[in-house]
Write a protein that holds these residues in place. Sequence first.
Motif, PDB file in Angstrom:
ATOM      1  N   ILE B  37       0.803  -1.218   0.000  1.00 24.39           N
ATOM      2  CA  ILE B  37       0.000   0.000   0.000  1.00 24.39           C
ATOM      3  C   ILE B  37       0.840   1.274   0.000  1.00 24.39           C
ATOM      4  N   THR B 108      -3.202   4.503   5.856  1.00 21.29           N
ATOM      5  CA  THR B 108      -4.409   5.006   5.186  1.00 21.29           C
ATOM      6  C   THR B 108      -4.854   6.307   5.839  1.00 21.29           C
ATOM      7  N   PRO B 256      -8.893   9.656  -0.394  1.00 21.45           N
ATOM      8  CA  PRO B 256      -8.113   8.727   0.434  1.00 21.45           C
ATOM      9  C   PRO B 256      -6.878   8.195  -0.288  1.00 21.45           C
ATOM     10  N   GLN B 257      -6.966   8.040  -1.620  1.00 20.95           N
ATOM     11  CA  GLN B 257      -5.817   7.442  -2.322  1.00 20.95           C
ATOM     12  C   GLN B 257      -4.595   8.357  -2.307  1.00 20.95           C
ATOM     13  N   GLY B 260      -2.353   7.582   0.749  1.00 25.45           N
ATOM     14  CA  GLY B 260      -1.485   6.443   0.504  1.00 25.45           C
ATOM     15  C   GLY B 260      -0.306   6.832  -0.370  1.00 25.45           C
ATOM     16  N   THR B 343      -6.757   1.426  -2.535  1.00 22.79           N
ATOM     17  CA  THR B 343      -7.083   2.201  -1.349  1.00 22.79           C
ATOM     18  C   THR B 343      -8.401   1.744  -0.742  1.00 22.79           C
ATOM     19  N   THR B 346      -8.003  -1.576   1.069  1.00 24.08           N
ATOM     20  CA  THR B 346      -7.293  -1.495   2.340  1.00 24.08           C
ATOM     21  C   THR B 346      -8.164  -0.830   3.401  1.00 24.08           C
ATOM     22  N   LEU B 347      -8.865   0.245   3.015  1.00 24.71           N
ATOM     23  CA  LEU B 347      -9.760   0.914   3.969  1.00 24.71           C
ATOM     24  C   LEU B 347     -10.777  -0.084   4.513  1.00 24.71           C
TER      25      LEU B 347
END
Lengths: 76, 487
Positions: B37, B108, B256-257, B260, B343, B346-347
């Motif tokens: 990630i 994250t 959110p990406q 990362g 992303t 993973t979230l």
Amino acid sequence: MHRPSTGAILFALIPFVAICFSVTLWDRIYPMVLGLPFNFFWLIAWLLLTPLCMWCAYRLEATRASDAHRPDSSGP
Amino acid sequence: MNPTVVALAIISIIVATGSFVGLYAGTRHKMDLEQWIVGDRGFGMLLVWLLTAGEIYTTFTFLGASGWAYSKGGPVLYILAYQPLMNVVAFFILPQVWEVGRKYRLQTQADFFQVRYNNKFLSAFVALVGIAFIIPYLQLQLTGLGMIVEVASYGAIHRTPAMILAFMIVAAFVLTSGIRGVAWVSVLKDLLLLFSAVFIGVAIPYIYFGGIGKMFAALVRSKPAHLVMPGATANLGHSWYISTVLLVSVGFYMWPQFFGASFSAKSSDTLRRNAVVMPFYSITMPLMFFVGLAATLILPGLPNGDLSMLTMVRKTFPAWFLGLIGGAGALTAMVPAGVMILTAATLFAKNMCRTILFPRMTDQQVTKLAKISVLVITIAALRSAIYSSTTLVYLLLVGYGGVGQFFPGVVLGLYSKRVSMLGVFAGMVAGVSIFIPLMVTKHDPIVGLNAGFIALCCNFTVVAAVSLLRPAGPGGFDEPLQSNVPV
């Protein structure tokens, strides 16, 4: 967290004023510059001028950071 | 030779090269969660630049910008405004986020909220909202990709099989190489995109009008109102411009990406310098506008403005060049889609399942669940893209308005000691619950302002009011980590 210096914030405000808040002043066709309507020319010019302002802000911040600890110099 | 075959062959070669690069990039690295990630936090300036450019300049750049220049006119200038300004905002936020990320091993955006505000429900809510707004953005990439391949293959490949095939490839290189794979595919994508944007942006005005200046002279004679705001629209005037530019400038890096991607940088200075030089890349945007504006005179009356650029290229250039644009366009959808899928997965696995349901999950189990979620999310986005027909810009504005609501929690979390968990939580709930009804009932723009901007103002007000009434206890990034939830 350590806050950015006033100088850096002032440099950052320049593009905001030029690109965003002053829209009524420059959103017009005339005078045409380099064959472009004035609004297109103005925003394209600020694509080049914004990095210049932020480079000044960067110099200010980097000088401040080097007082605390040496900034790393990892390059591209 | 049959033009369809030529175009298809070129598209396939480009997509196959991209897939090979993506799959190969991860083979020399052991793929644990940290590598997958955030690339072991080792990306230098060039790779960070490519990754950021790869995520910012998406299918929307390719199709939506020329589409808006074609169908809306003057309001399209908002794109030229937010792109430099969001990097001005990034200059003050991303390096700080990186510092915190290294200190607490954050992976994250929801991890950030967990450590700063120490509340697992807030962090799970951030993850949920993040995933909810990534899905329309993913759908945008998919729809764009389908259109590009359909037009570039002269209709030989229908958009649905194109979307399915391309997204299976994306899922494959995300699973094997994580963020490293995505970064290396961007190298190819950026080269192709730069070359094609510069070439068609200059060539199309030249071929039809004898130059960019002459094209504008013709536009000024025939449609002067199209070149200034509100252009061909009724309500996209100056107040809309200011509110939208402000919202997108502060909201853009709240995706959110991008958290990362920031954590993958080698140092905070890398991010600061990246923010300084990033606006130069936007020089390709006006070239896309030129193509859309040329199309208003050459091809008036297209039913879907998003197709104006591709239709112009198909009308003007030989098949091999159309194939090149098709391949570049397909990669332009696949690169950002890869990061978004990574992303969201993973979230979901880390910040929703582990935080709320199974706090005892090990890192290996989280990684395994995240990889299964990659497939689930890919299929969910495919379903919504196949069965829906909204325009690209609508999908994009939904996303910005949504993720923009993270801004108060992030910026106050970094710079204010007085902001409280309750305030940020209440503000975010207020912002999202004002924004969604306005969007769903098509009240955007409302009273001449961007709906997401209004929601963001309410959000800030609630954060300030609640934080003043119920001041924050000890906490924040200067305190030692006190959370008992694994991060």
